[in-house]
Design a protein around this motif. Structure first.
Motif, PDB file in Angstrom:
ATOM      1  N   MET A  38       0.786  -1.208   0.114  1.00  0.00           N
ATOM      2  CA  MET A  38       0.035  -0.084   0.243  1.00  0.00           C
ATOM      3  C   MET A  38       0.964   1.167   0.013  1.00  0.00           C
ATOM      4  SD  MET A  38      -3.315   1.055   2.275  1.00  0.00           S
ATOM      5  CE  MET A  38      -2.268   1.268   4.043  1.00  0.00           C
ATOM      6  N   TYR A  39       0.435   2.072  -0.720  1.00  0.00           N
ATOM      7  CA  TYR A  39       1.356   3.431  -1.136  1.00  0.00           C
ATOM      8  C   TYR A  39       0.476   4.346  -0.559  1.00  0.00           C
ATOM      9  CZ  TYR A  39       4.410   7.195  -2.789  1.00  0.00           C
ATOM     10  OH  TYR A  39       4.885   8.296  -2.704  1.00  0.00           O
ATOM     11  N   THR A  40       0.652   5.160   0.292  1.00  0.00           N
ATOM     12  CA  THR A  40      -0.136   6.336   0.911  1.00  0.00           C
ATOM     13  C   THR A  40       0.519   7.947   0.494  1.00  0.00           C
ATOM     14  OG1 THR A  40      -0.874   4.833   2.551  1.00  0.00           O
ATOM     15  CG2 THR A  40      -0.910   7.317   3.133  1.00  0.00           C
ATOM     16  N   CYS A  41      -0.115   8.519  -0.051  1.00  0.00           N
ATOM     17  CA  CYS A  41       0.279   9.976  -0.381  1.00  0.00           C
ATOM     18  C   CYS A  41       0.544  10.712   1.081  1.00  0.00           C
ATOM     19  CB  CYS A  41      -0.561  10.627  -1.259  1.00  0.00           C
ATOM     20  SG  CYS A  41      -0.179  11.005  -2.945  1.00  0.00           S
ATOM     21  N   GLY A  42       1.785  10.973   1.160  1.00  0.00           N
ATOM     22  CA  GLY A  42       1.857  11.610   2.633  1.00  0.00           C
ATOM     23  C   GLY A  42       2.205  12.984   2.625  1.00  0.00           C
ATOM     24  N   GLN A  78       4.817   5.382   3.035  1.00  0.00           N
ATOM     25  CA  GLN A  78       4.068   6.920   2.910  1.00  0.00           C
ATOM     26  C   GLN A  78       5.442   7.709   2.866  1.00  0.00           C
ATOM     27  OE1 GLN A  78       2.255   8.615   6.525  1.00  0.00           O
ATOM     28  NE2 GLN A  78       1.000   9.348   5.354  1.00  0.00           N
ATOM     29  N   ASN A  79       5.057   8.475   1.633  1.00  0.00           N
ATOM     30  CA  ASN A  79       6.173   9.526   1.279  1.00  0.00           C
ATOM     31  C   ASN A  79       6.130  10.798   2.171  1.00  0.00           C
ATOM     32  OD1 ASN A  79       3.716  10.111  -0.439  1.00  0.00           O
ATOM     33  ND2 ASN A  79       4.949  11.925  -0.970  1.00  0.00           N
ATOM     34  N   ILE A  80       7.170  11.307   2.167  1.00  0.00           N
ATOM     35  CA  ILE A  80       6.986  12.845   2.811  1.00  0.00           C
ATOM     36  C   ILE A  80       7.821  13.728   1.637  1.00  0.00           C
ATOM     37  CG2 ILE A  80       8.508  14.022   4.519  1.00  0.00           C
ATOM     38  CD1 ILE A  80       7.095  12.012   6.220  1.00  0.00           C
ATOM     39  N   GLU A 233       7.334  12.822  -8.210  1.00  0.00           N
ATOM     40  CA  GLU A 233       7.981  12.234  -6.908  1.00  0.00           C
ATOM     41  C   GLU A 233       7.312  11.059  -6.460  1.00  0.00           C
ATOM     42  OE1 GLU A 233       7.605  15.461  -3.988  1.00  0.00           O
ATOM     43  OE2 GLU A 233       8.599  16.905  -4.986  1.00  0.00           O
ATOM     44  N   CYS A 234       5.809  11.005  -6.517  1.00  0.00           N
ATOM     45  CA  CYS A 234       5.376   9.803  -6.340  1.00  0.00           C
ATOM     46  C   CYS A 234       5.439   8.456  -6.964  1.00  0.00           C
ATOM     47  CB  CYS A 234       3.701  10.173  -6.012  1.00  0.00           C
ATOM     48  SG  CYS A 234       3.433  10.927  -4.431  1.00  0.00           S
ATOM     49  N   SER A 235       5.420   8.844  -8.283  1.00  0.00           N
ATOM     50  CA  SER A 235       5.653   7.628  -9.443  1.00  0.00           C
ATOM     51  C   SER A 235       7.135   7.187  -8.919  1.00  0.00           C
ATOM     52  CB  SER A 235       5.854   8.175 -10.729  1.00  0.00           C
ATOM     53  OG  SER A 235       4.710   8.367 -11.334  1.00  0.00           O
ATOM     54  N   PRO A 258      -5.208  16.819 -10.276  1.00  0.00           N
ATOM     55  CA  PRO A 258      -4.159  15.813 -11.235  1.00  0.00           C
ATOM     56  C   PRO A 258      -3.351  15.048 -10.998  1.00  0.00           C
ATOM     57  CG  PRO A 258      -3.461  18.026 -10.903  1.00  0.00           C
ATOM     58  CD  PRO A 258      -4.400  18.176  -9.954  1.00  0.00           C
ATOM     59  N   HIS A 259      -3.044  15.046  -9.378  1.00  0.00           N
ATOM     60  CA  HIS A 259      -1.848  14.394  -8.677  1.00  0.00           C
ATOM     61  C   HIS A 259      -1.866  12.850  -9.120  1.00  0.00           C
ATOM     62  CE1 HIS A 259       1.385  13.458  -6.441  1.00  0.00           C
ATOM     63  NE2 HIS A 259       0.637  12.911  -5.588  1.00  0.00           N
ATOM     64  N   HIS A 260      -3.054  12.081  -8.915  1.00  0.00           N
ATOM     65  CA  HIS A 260      -2.888  10.593  -9.222  1.00  0.00           C
ATOM     66  C   HIS A 260      -3.140  10.243 -10.612  1.00  0.00           C
ATOM     67  CE1 HIS A 260      -3.664   9.733  -4.705  1.00  0.00           C
ATOM     68  NE2 HIS A 260      -2.462  10.074  -4.786  1.00  0.00           N
ATOM     69  N   GLU A 261      -3.884  11.238 -11.164  1.00  0.00           N
ATOM     70  CA  GLU A 261      -4.260  11.002 -12.787  1.00  0.00           C
ATOM     71  C   GLU A 261      -2.837  10.941 -13.547  1.00  0.00           C
ATOM     72  OE1 GLU A 261      -7.673  10.808 -14.387  1.00  0.00           O
ATOM     73  OE2 GLU A 261      -6.313   9.446 -15.525  1.00  0.00           O
ATOM     74  N   ASP A 262      -2.157  11.896 -12.979  1.00  0.00           N
ATOM     75  CA  ASP A 262      -0.746  12.200 -13.656  1.00  0.00           C
ATOM     76  C   ASP A 262       0.281  11.192 -13.312  1.00  0.00           C
ATOM     77  OD1 ASP A 262      -2.011  14.191 -14.715  1.00  0.00           O
ATOM     78  OD2 ASP A 262      -0.650  15.804 -13.790  1.00  0.00           O
ATOM     79  N   GLU A 263       0.150  10.645 -11.925  1.00  0.00           N
ATOM     80  CA  GLU A 263       1.300   9.612 -11.368  1.00  0.00           C
ATOM     81  C   GLU A 263       0.861   8.303 -12.394  1.00  0.00           C
ATOM     82  OE1 GLU A 263       1.269   8.902  -7.067  1.00  0.00           O
ATOM     83  OE2 GLU A 263       1.546   6.771  -7.632  1.00  0.00           O
ATOM     84  N   ILE A 264      -0.519   7.982 -12.591  1.00  0.00           N
ATOM     85  CA  ILE A 264      -0.792   6.639 -13.604  1.00  0.00           C
ATOM     86  C   ILE A 264      -0.204   6.978 -14.963  1.00  0.00           C
ATOM     87  CG2 ILE A 264      -2.543   5.714 -14.760  1.00  0.00           C
ATOM     88  CD1 ILE A 264      -4.446   6.135 -12.340  1.00  0.00           C
TER      89      ILE A 264
HETATM   90 ZN    ZN Z   1       1.434  11.318  -4.079  1.00  0.00          ZN
END
Ligand code: ZN
Ligand code: AMP
Length: 475
Positions: A38-42, A78-80, A233-235, A258-264
């Motif tokens: 599981m990845y959690t946007c931090g 979880q990212n910082i 960063e998240c990708s 846009p964050h997750h759309e762009d990450e995908i």
């Molecule tokens: Zn994120």
């Protein structure tokens, strides 16, 4: 071998969650039996987290605890975000938030990031969020980000203009699948805006940005000195820490686009297949029916809650009273209510623990079954709390059985309900409590009140419930 359930006897129980990608409630089945990633946007660590942020982080904790209760081992990352990302929040007028805070507080950006990272971890612990297996910091993954950008350029998914690299949305046919913001729809929505001459398509987004004059935090790159876009960063961190297949990815509703759309788009253009199976997004916490946000000035941190005498776990209980996919309006009255409920539940647990059978008695199977069914049904926490309340009031059940079941529920709820177990009354208090109960039974309320004051002076707080009087030591 099948995974063993931690504390419930239903091997076939499966947590269902609403997947933003399919817009349907689906069972969460890890690719590897019994082990889920599981990845959690931090958090962005340029300020204290507000309780809205914590509501979103609690969602990930609940997913974890629900899976753990079903015997699934969860690896959560979880990212910082310690490299600021541009936003249109009025607060910084498009400047890098990390840098603005550094200037305002007269500190180096790294000092700001360290300070608020520690503050976040302390807040998370106070909210009983189980710690993640890893907390990658964006600033430590810049080489991986650059590697992704280089691959995207190589594959024709990105282009460079004056030291900036943009993702070409038209090169990714699935763009818009998560949010519904397909290119047709975006085109219609953006007709009024002046097009950015550097972009081929107005929805193209920055993977790498050229450092402007005076920018302190920057890295050398094949495209000149600059810094990464927020989405890359998240990708980079998710692929580097969890690999090309991630079972669950969580965030707040504002992360969908846009964050997750762009990450995908970034991750899948590089690896060539779907990365995340289930996307889960929590609805916002509101104040006065508006999103709680730094920019709106309507936010509270746990520190501000403490100044008003509120415990972090009262906030946790408040959030549990709404399902994660419903918006929730934050009010001080509601928080005062959950403070009382928390006290009541803890003193009930302490009272039940005094039953000599406690620790040896089985729980209440029917209630447990209903509780976990509510949890598994897309984290229906209001329903789970209703089952708990019903059990609490069911005087036909022995206290020891109620204790066993509520202790099991609390491994999911995370409210430290056994916090007052084992407290010992000061000498003489037991007699005063008994005298007070007699006074109440005889409807001598003046005497009962006097005895309550006497007990309070000794540090003992009494609460009257339908089942009689319970007590707790004042913290
Ligand atoms: Zn994120
Ligand atoms: P940030 O620190 O600004 O990057 O935000 C951290 C997380 O909090 C993100 O996943 C956001 O989606 C989430 N978030 C921001 N505001 C709220 C809010 N009012 N209610 C719930 N979640 C929020």
């Amino acid at each position: 071998m099948l995974p063993q359930p931690a504390h419930r006897g239903m091997l076939d129980a499966v947590l269902e969650l609403t997947n933003t990608l399919t817009r349907a409630k689906e069972p969460v089945r890890p690719r590897t039996l019994g082990r889920l990633s599981m990845y959690t946007c931090g958090p962005t660590v340029y300020r204290y987290a507000h309780v809205g942020n914590l509501r979103t982080f609690l969602l990930a904790d609940l997913v974890r605890r629900a899976l753990k209760a079903g015997g699934v081992e969860v690896r959560q990352v979880q990212n910082i975000t310690d490299v600021g990302h541009m936003t249109n929040e009025a607060f910084d007028r498009g400047e890098d938030r990390m840098l603005v805070s550094a200037r305002l507080e007269d500190k180096a950006p790294a000092e700001i990031a360290d300070y608020y990272t520690k503050a976040y971890l302390a807040d998370a612990a106070a909210m009983n969020l189980e710690p993640a297996a890893a907390y990658p910091r964006a600033s430590e993954y810049v080489p991986q980000m650059q590697e992704l950008v280089a691959k995207l350029l190589e594959r024709g998914n990105a282009y460079e203009v004056d030291g900036n690299v943009y993702f070409a949305v038209e090169s990714f046919p699935d763009y818009g699948r998560l949010s519904g913001n397909t290119l047709d729809r975006l085109r219609a929505g953006h007709r009024q805006e002046a097009p950015d001459p550097r972009k081929r398509h107005h929805a193209d987004f920055a993977l790498w940005k050229a450092a402007g004059p005076g920018r302190i935090v920057k890295w050398p790159s094949p495209w000149g000195d600059g810094y990464p876009g927020w989405h890359i960063e998240c990708s980079a961190m998710s692929l580097a820490t969890l690999g090309e297949h991630i079972d669950v990815h969580t965030g707040g509703e504002d992360n969908v686009f846009p964050h997750h759309e762009d990450e995908i788009a970034q991750s899948e253009a590089v690896v060539g297949h779907q990365v995340v199976t289930t996307w889960v997004h929590g609805r916002h916490l509101l104040t006065d029916e508006r999103k709680m946000a730094k920019s709106a000035g309507n936010f509270y941190s746990l520190g501000e809650l403490a100044e008003r005498g509120h415990r972090p776990l009262a906030a946790r209980l408040l959030f549990l009273q709404a399902r994660y996919r419903s918006p929730l309006n934050f009010t001080w009255d509601a928080l005062a209510g959950t403070e009382r409920t928390l006290d009541r539940l803890r003193s009930r647990m302490a009272a039940w623990a005094r039953d000599p059978m406690t620790g040896r008695a089985p729980g209440c199977a029917g209630y447990e079954q209903r509780f976990w069914a509510a949890v598994d049904d897309d984290l229906d926490t209001p329903k789970a709390l209703a089952v708990l309340a019903e059990l609490e009031g069911d005087e036909s059940l022995p206290p020891s059985a109620r204790y066993t079941s509520v202790a099991a529920f609390d491994r999911f709820l995370g409210l430290d309900l056994a916090a007052e177990v084992g407290q010992v009354l000061p000498a003489g208090a037991e007699e005063l409590i008994a005298a007070r109960e007699r006074a109440r039974a005889g409807r001598d309320f003046a005497a009962a009140d006097r005895l309550r004051d006497q007990l309070a002076a000794m540090g003992v707080e009494v609460t009257d419930t339908r089942a009689g009087t319970s007590w707790r030591l004042r913290p």
